[in-house]
Design a protein around this motif. Structure first.
Motif, PDB file in Angstrom:
ATOM      1  N   PRO A  62       0.852  -1.197   0.000  1.00 27.93           N
ATOM      2  CA  PRO A  62       0.000   0.000   0.000  1.00 27.93           C
ATOM      3  C   PRO A  62       0.887   1.247   0.000  1.00 27.93           C
ATOM      4  CG  PRO A  62      -0.518  -1.443   1.865  1.00 27.93           C
ATOM      5  CD  PRO A  62       0.689  -1.994   1.197  1.00 27.93           C
ATOM      6  N   PRO A  63       0.419   2.364  -0.552  1.00 28.66           N
ATOM      7  CA  PRO A  63       1.218   3.592  -0.503  1.00 28.66           C
ATOM      8  C   PRO A  63       1.619   3.899   0.945  1.00 28.66           C
ATOM      9  CG  PRO A  63      -0.656   3.885  -1.958  1.00 28.66           C
ATOM     10  CD  PRO A  63      -0.845   2.554  -1.275  1.00 28.66           C
ATOM     11  N   SER A  64       2.900   4.200   1.147  1.00 30.12           N
ATOM     12  CA  SER A  64       3.427   4.343   2.506  1.00 30.12           C
ATOM     13  C   SER A  64       3.363   5.769   3.039  1.00 30.12           C
ATOM     14  CB  SER A  64       4.874   3.833   2.560  1.00 30.12           C
ATOM     15  OG  SER A  64       5.669   4.508   1.616  1.00 30.12           O
ATOM     16  N   ARG A  65       3.096   6.760   2.180  1.00 30.64           N
ATOM     17  CA  ARG A  65       3.124   8.151   2.625  1.00 30.64           C
ATOM     18  C   ARG A  65       2.145   8.450   3.770  1.00 30.64           C
ATOM     19  NH1 ARG A  65       6.901  11.621   3.300  1.00 30.64           N
ATOM     20  NH2 ARG A  65       5.921  13.438   4.138  1.00 30.64           N
ATOM     21  N   PRO A  66       0.884   8.011   3.691  1.00 24.74           N
ATOM     22  CA  PRO A  66      -0.037   8.349   4.791  1.00 24.74           C
ATOM     23  C   PRO A  66       0.413   7.787   6.146  1.00 24.74           C
ATOM     24  CG  PRO A  66      -1.271   7.614   2.870  1.00 24.74           C
ATOM     25  CD  PRO A  66       0.177   7.355   2.584  1.00 24.74           C
ATOM     26  N   ALA A  67       0.870   6.550   6.165  1.00 21.34           N
ATOM     27  CA  ALA A  67       1.302   5.936   7.429  1.00 21.34           C
ATOM     28  C   ALA A  67       2.568   6.616   7.953  1.00 21.34           C
ATOM     29  CB  ALA A  67       1.537   4.443   7.243  1.00 21.34           C
ATOM     30  N   PHE A  68       3.470   6.991   7.039  1.00 21.00           N
ATOM     31  CA  PHE A  68       4.697   7.656   7.455  1.00 21.00           C
ATOM     32  C   PHE A  68       4.397   9.056   7.984  1.00 21.00           C
ATOM     33  CE2 PHE A  68       8.965   9.611   6.484  1.00 21.00           C
ATOM     34  CZ  PHE A  68       9.667   8.884   7.429  1.00 21.00           C
ATOM     35  N   ALA A  69       3.463   9.745   7.349  1.00 21.69           N
ATOM     36  CA  ALA A  69       3.062  11.073   7.823  1.00 21.69           C
ATOM     37  C   ALA A  69       2.440  10.974   9.215  1.00 21.69           C
ATOM     38  CB  ALA A  69       2.082  11.715   6.844  1.00 21.69           C
ATOM     39  N   GLU A  70       1.662   9.921   9.448  1.00 24.53           N
ATOM     40  CA  GLU A  70       1.045   9.720  10.767  1.00 24.53           C
ATOM     41  C   GLU A  70       2.117   9.441  11.820  1.00 24.53           C
ATOM     42  OE1 GLU A  70      -0.606   7.687  14.149  1.00 24.53           O
ATOM     43  OE2 GLU A  70       0.524   6.608  12.619  1.00 24.53           O
ATOM     44  N   LEU A  71       3.127   8.640  11.468  1.00 23.01           N
ATOM     45  CA  LEU A  71       4.237   8.370  12.387  1.00 23.01           C
ATOM     46  C   LEU A  71       4.953   9.669  12.741  1.00 23.01           C
ATOM     47  CD1 LEU A  71       6.404   6.451  13.760  1.00 23.01           C
ATOM     48  CD2 LEU A  71       7.618   6.619  11.580  1.00 23.01           C
ATOM     49  N   ARG A  72       5.278  10.464  11.737  1.00 20.21           N
ATOM     50  CA  ARG A  72       5.982  11.726  11.975  1.00 20.21           C
ATOM     51  C   ARG A  72       5.133  12.680  12.823  1.00 20.21           C
ATOM     52  NH1 ARG A  72      10.137  13.364   9.413  1.00 20.21           N
ATOM     53  NH2 ARG A  72       9.295  15.430   8.966  1.00 20.21           N
ATOM     54  N   SER A  73       3.833  12.657  12.628  1.00 23.61           N
ATOM     55  CA  SER A  73       2.928  13.481  13.419  1.00 23.61           C
ATOM     56  C   SER A  73       2.968  13.062  14.895  1.00 23.61           C
ATOM     57  CB  SER A  73       1.515  13.373  12.862  1.00 23.61           C
ATOM     58  OG  SER A  73       0.620  14.090  13.658  1.00 23.61           O
ATOM     59  N   ARG A  74       2.998  11.752  15.128  1.00 25.57           N
ATOM     60  CA  ARG A  74       3.075  11.262  16.512  1.00 25.57           C
ATOM     61  C   ARG A  74       4.396  11.652  17.167  1.00 25.57           C
ATOM     62  NH1 ARG A  74       2.766   5.751  17.678  1.00 25.57           N
ATOM     63  NH2 ARG A  74       3.499   5.174  15.626  1.00 25.57           N
ATOM     64  N   VAL A  75       5.496  11.596  16.395  1.00 26.05           N
ATOM     65  CA  VAL A  75       6.797  12.009  16.921  1.00 26.05           C
ATOM     66  C   VAL A  75       6.750  13.500  17.250  1.00 26.05           C
ATOM     67  CG1 VAL A  75       9.257  12.304  16.384  1.00 26.05           C
ATOM     68  CG2 VAL A  75       8.081  10.195  15.706  1.00 26.05           C
ATOM     69  N   SER A  76       6.189  14.299  16.356  1.00 21.99           N
ATOM     70  CA  SER A  76       6.085  15.737  16.573  1.00 21.99           C
ATOM     71  C   SER A  76       5.277  16.051  17.832  1.00 21.99           C
ATOM     72  CB  SER A  76       5.444  16.407  15.353  1.00 21.99           C
ATOM     73  OG  SER A  76       5.318  17.782  15.568  1.00 21.99           O
ATOM     74  N   GLU A  77       4.151  15.385  17.990  1.00 24.76           N
ATOM     75  CA  GLU A  77       3.320  15.585  19.189  1.00 24.76           C
ATOM     76  C   GLU A  77       4.087  15.228  20.446  1.00 24.76           C
ATOM     77  OE1 GLU A  77      -0.224  13.280  18.535  1.00 24.76           O
ATOM     78  OE2 GLU A  77      -0.817  14.517  16.817  1.00 24.76           O
ATOM     79  N   SER A  78       4.839  14.137  20.400  1.00 28.50           N
ATOM     80  CA  SER A  78       5.622  13.718  21.559  1.00 28.50           C
ATOM     81  C   SER A  78       6.698  14.755  21.902  1.00 28.50           C
ATOM     82  CB  SER A  78       6.268  12.356  21.283  1.00 28.50           C
ATOM     83  OG  SER A  78       7.051  11.952  22.371  1.00 28.50           O
ATOM     84  N   LEU A  79       7.381  15.266  20.883  1.00 26.51           N
ATOM     85  CA  LEU A  79       8.419  16.275  21.108  1.00 26.51           C
ATOM     86  C   LEU A  79       7.818  17.556  21.681  1.00 26.51           C
ATOM     87  CD1 LEU A  79      10.580  15.843  17.867  1.00 26.51           C
ATOM     88  CD2 LEU A  79      11.114  15.020  20.180  1.00 26.51           C
ATOM     89  N   GLN A  80       6.687  17.998  21.124  1.00 22.89           N
ATOM     90  CA  GLN A  80       6.025  19.209  21.608  1.00 22.89           C
ATOM     91  C   GLN A  80       5.557  19.043  23.051  1.00 22.89           C
ATOM     92  OE1 GLN A  80       5.772  22.198  20.261  1.00 22.89           O
ATOM     93  NE2 GLN A  80       6.837  21.564  18.408  1.00 22.89           N
TER      94      GLN A  80
END
Length: 195
Positions: A62-80
């Motif tokens: 399956p296209p990996s961009r949506p799942a990767f964007a969601e992962l990066r969003s979770r990392v960003s939320e954790s850092l913030q």
């Protein structure tokens, strides 16, 4: 096929790849060919095969961009959440937004909890020699990716999609160390990560 765009790209590359492989076979089958001619044909075929097999493998996932964007969003939320009150925003930006990291994550995610042959991971990266570095970058984002042997073959295994909070301070510290801030300022910010 899961990814029609990648499949269409593979279909376009297939005739050139076939030609490159046939050329290599012809050179290998010819008597008296120079080592240079064989090596040139090999490099030509290898490049075409790497690009073609990359798209064929992408087509099966399956296209990996949506799942990767969601992962990066979770990392960003954790850092913030952890550091937003004491670390400037520019050091909390999530790194490693490359297509290589995205594809590796997509392949590992699709095989969550199962070993994936390191050669297959290199194939999704068109045989890029920096595949292991991209795996390290995914680990730095907080993913647990283990190096394992499966039937004697070197593999990587994404154990879970849980983000390891212990990785987050190192991720921010790395961004701070790459900055042009004076060393004393860097040290002060890095010390604030433990507050």
């Amino acid at each position: 096929m899961e990814n029609e765009e990648a499949y269409a790209s593979w279909s376009r590359l297939k005739p050139d790849t076939k030609f490159a492989v046939e050329q290599l076979a012809a050179v290998l089958g010819a008597a008296g060919e120079s080592a240079e001619a064989v090596f040139d044909a090999y490099l030509f075929a290898k490049k075409d095969l790497a690009r073609s097999m990359q798209d064929l493998l992408r087509a099966t996932l399956p296209p990996s961009r949506p799942a990767f964007a969601e992962l990066r969003s979770r990392v960003s939320e954790s850092l913030q959440e952890r550091f937003g009150d004491r670390i400037p925003e520019r050091y909390l930006a999530v790194p490693y937004d490359s297509v290589a990291c995205q594809d590796l994550f997509g392949l590992l995610r699709e095989n969550l909890g199962k070993p994936v042959d390191a050669a297959v991971l290199r194939a999704i990266n068109a045989d890029d020699i920096h595949t292991e570095r991209r795996i390290r970058e995914l680990r730095e984002l907080g993913l647990r990716i283990d190096s394992v042997k499966h039937d004697g073959v070197g593999c990587y295994l994404l154990a879970s999609l849980y983000l390891d909070p212990a990785q987050m301070p190192a991720l921010v510290a790395k961004a701070i160390k790459k900055s042009s801030l004076p060393q004393a300022e860097q040290n002060k910010l890095i010390a604030a990560l433990d507050a």
